[in-house]
Design a protein around this motif. Structure first.
Motif, mmCIF file in Angstrom:
data_model
loop_
_atom_site.group_PDB
_atom_site.id
_atom_site.type_symbol
_atom_site.label_atom_id
_atom_site.label_comp_id
_atom_site.label_asym_id
_atom_site.label_seq_id
_atom_site.Cartn_x
_atom_site.Cartn_y
_atom_site.Cartn_z
ATOM 1 N N ASP A 31 46.439 44.025 31.594
ATOM 2 C CA ASP A 31 47.216 42.801 31.672
ATOM 3 C C ASP A 31 46.371 41.742 32.394
ATOM 4 O OD1 ASP A 31 49.033 40.778 31.958
ATOM 5 O OD2 ASP A 31 50.595 42.011 32.879
ATOM 6 N N GLU A 36 46.726 38.548 32.689
ATOM 7 C CA GLU A 36 47.505 37.631 33.524
ATOM 8 C C GLU A 36 47.792 38.244 34.887
ATOM 9 O OE1 GLU A 36 50.948 36.531 31.275
ATOM 10 O OE2 GLU A 36 49.778 35.436 29.794
ATOM 11 N N LYS A 37 48.099 39.531 34.909
ATOM 12 C CA LYS A 37 48.388 40.221 36.170
ATOM 13 C C LYS A 37 47.133 40.290 37.041
ATOM 14 C CE LYS A 37 51.288 42.603 38.674
ATOM 15 N NZ LYS A 37 52.427 41.965 39.292
ATOM 16 N N ILE A 38 45.983 40.523 36.418
ATOM 17 C CA ILE A 38 44.724 40.575 37.161
ATOM 18 C C ILE A 38 44.430 39.221 37.793
ATOM 19 C CG2 ILE A 38 42.211 40.828 36.931
ATOM 20 C CD1 ILE A 38 42.801 42.973 34.784
ATOM 21 N N GLU A 93 46.574 36.814 38.442
ATOM 22 C CA GLU A 93 47.594 36.559 39.463
ATOM 23 C C GLU A 93 47.261 37.308 40.754
ATOM 24 O OE1 GLU A 93 52.244 37.689 40.274
ATOM 25 O OE2 GLU A 93 51.625 37.371 38.196
ATOM 26 N N THR A 94 46.841 38.555 40.625
ATOM 27 C CA THR A 94 46.489 39.363 41.802
ATOM 28 C C THR A 94 45.299 38.761 42.532
ATOM 29 O OG1 THR A 94 47.331 41.347 40.727
ATOM 30 C CG2 THR A 94 45.822 41.677 42.564
ATOM 31 N N ARG A 101 46.423 35.791 44.449
ATOM 32 C CA ARG A 101 47.173 36.191 45.643
ATOM 33 C C ARG A 101 46.223 36.674 46.733
ATOM 34 N NH1 ARG A 101 51.766 34.472 46.989
ATOM 35 N NH2 ARG A 101 52.392 36.396 47.965
#
Length: 133
Positions: free
Chosen positions: A63, A65-67, A69-70, A73
């Motif tokens: 994913d 997008e998740k990478i 986003e992480t 963060r």
């Protein structure tokens, strides 16, 4: 032509060749077959053999997008850590980056683990507030 004469196919045509040429040709064919077996054994795929869209190569389990986003963060967290004072940053670094236990940190600072625990909790609350801004 004798019955023992060797031949190879070139563009669909039977061509009679000498024994030396035939042996060299067979040796090359055997070597190519060997390399293909190795490729199959180790799961090697050549792009020339892959007649498909590049989107078919994409790993659907990742994913992106998740990478992203992480990573964003994590960058936010490092910026928030920079806003802590030296003592607060030292406690967080010791516990989470140097993996020291509360007991070890308490001994190092000549205090008790409960005080370190309360200090840690206050710092984490401060970090949460900084990250929520």
């Amino acid at each position: 032509m004798t019955a023992k004469q060797k031949y190879i196919y070139v563009r669909g045509k039977k061509i009679y060749v000498s024994n030396e040429i035939y042996k060299a040709y067979k040796k090359q064919l055997n070597h190519e077959a060997y390399l293909k077996r190795l490729d199959k054994k180790y799961g090697v795929f050549h792009f020339g053999e892959y007649h498909s869209n590049i989107s078919d190569v994409v790993d659907k389990n990742i994913d992106i997008e998740k990478i992203i986003e992480t990573k964003m963060r994590i960058e936010d967290l490092y910026r928030a850590l920079e806003k802590l004072n030296d003592e607060e940053r030292s406690v967080i670094k010791s516990i989470y980056f140097n993996e020291k236990t509360l007991v070890e940190l308490a001994k190092q600072n000549h205090t008790n683990p409960m005080k370190i625990s309360r200090t840690r909790d206050k710092i984490l609350k401060k970090l949460r507030q900084l990250l929520d801004k």
